[in-house]
Scaffold this active site. Structure first.
Site, PDB file in Angstrom:
ATOM      1  CG  ASP A  68      -1.731  -0.714   1.326  1.00 61.14           C
ATOM      2  OD1 ASP A  68      -2.612  -1.572   0.128  1.00 61.14           O
ATOM      3  OD2 ASP A  68      -2.642  -0.503   2.487  1.00 61.14           O
ATOM      4  CE  LYS A  90      -6.420   8.587  -2.999  1.00 63.63           C
ATOM      5  NZ  LYS A  90      -6.697   9.348  -2.109  1.00 63.63           N
ATOM      6  CG  MET A 205      -7.900   7.257   7.143  1.00 61.29           C
ATOM      7  SD  MET A 205      -9.046   5.980   6.701  1.00 61.29           S
ATOM      8  CE  MET A 205      -9.394   5.251   7.581  1.00 61.29           C
TER       9      MET A 205
END
Ligand SMILES: C[S@@+](CC[C@H](N)C(=O)[O-])C[C@H]1O[C@@H](n2cnc3c(N)ncnc32)[C@H](O)[C@@H]1O
Length: 289
Positions: A68, A90, A205
């Site tokens: 990740d 991402k 987050m």
């Protein structure tokens, strides 16, 4: 036979006859990483030295590593040479690969008889979608193992000199995500109850939604003057810590946005940092931890 609880310890009493240092671990019977299986491994919050021995073992055995965005590149350097590395985060502002695509890829690789290491930041089961990936593996009949990691909400606090619990300040701690699957502040949290549930709330987050969450906590009875702390790039030499209050977090973010990733801590427990802040000076120079 490996030593363990209730078994006699190996007696390495003749210096020179047994390997020294980390090489002693080679004699241990680590679990076999079987081809066709997937290990979901927590890489910890960042510092490579915080990996578990099982995580390191898996990195020496794996044929392919799916990692990740939050896995530190210094950790990937410790993967066995020859293993394939596949990025599942991402990239360049593009959206993250669909969770389903990642699960399908894990199953596909396992079915091609590889040892598949799914390396995830922190702990795989702590706001890391590890549960979803294991569900998919279980449904597909792929055998898996979970190797827990040090989660950012524990390791990050430790590196900031903030004990997650302290007998003199809090007997409970709550872990919370700052956004749900839709990307907004989670709607299915009872904010009123949460406000009074625990003196310490550790949020993942949650940088963007911190002002909204702070308003909900204040509406639930929390003191606007209560400290709110951002711990950015926790456990890495670039770590930074910033303290504001629940009442002022909106203005604070507008003027001084903290680097991300960041953990957000609500609670007076940050005061222990005045005495316990140890990660400074030469302590920060070693990138291993
Ligand atoms: C998708 S969650 C993954 C959490 C991870 N499974 C864990 O157990 O730490 C990502 C969030 O974890 C937190 N995080 C992860 N690594 C961090 C770090 N080194 N410093 C600060 N926060 C971190 C941030 O809140 C980030 O937005």
């Amino acid at each position: 036979m490996a030593s363990g609880p209730g078994r006699p310890l190996k007696g390495w009493i003749h210096p020179g006859e047994e390997p020294a240092g980390f090489a002693r671990l080679d004699a241990e019977a680590f679990p076999a990483f079987e081809p066709g299986t997937v290990w979901l491994v927590g890489a910890g919050p960042g510092a490579p030295g915080l990996l578990s021995l099982l995580a390191y073992h898996a990195m020496q055995q794996a044929d392919v590593v799916i990692y990740d965005a939050l896995v530190n590149a210094d950790i990937l350097r410790w993967v066995r040479p020859g293993a394939e590395l596949e990025y599942a985060g991402k990239r360049g502002g593009k959206p993250s690969p669909d969770q389903r695509d990642i699960s399908v890829r894990l199953i596909e690789l396992a079915r091609s008889d590889r040892r598949v290491l799914r390396l995830k930041g922190g702990d795989p089961f702590m706001f890391g979608r590890g549960g979803e990936e294991c569900q998919a593996l279980a449904r597909a009949g792929v055998a898996f193992r979970i190797v827990p990691g040090i989660t950012a909400g524990i390791g990050g606090l430790a590196y900031a000199g903030i004990p997650a619990t302290h007998r003199d300040s809090n007997h409970s701690v709550v872990f919370l995500t700052g956004h749900d699957a839709s990307g907004r502040m989670p709607a299915n949290v009872d904010w009123q109850a949460l406000a009074t549930a625990s003196p310490v709330i550790v949020m993942y987050m949650a940088v963007k939604s911190a002002p909204e969450i702070a308003r909900a906590l204040i509406a639930g009875g929390r003191d606007p003057a209560e400290p709110l702390t951002f711990i950015s790039n926790a456990t890495l030499p670039s770590q930074s810590v910033a303290v504001t209050t629940l009442g002022q977090v909106g203005d604070f973010l507008a003027s001084t946005p903290p680097p991300t990733p960041a953990i957000v801590v609500v609670g007076h427990v940050v005061a222990w940092r005045d005495i316990l802040d140890w990660y400074k000076g030469s302590m920060r120079e070693n990138p291993v931890g």
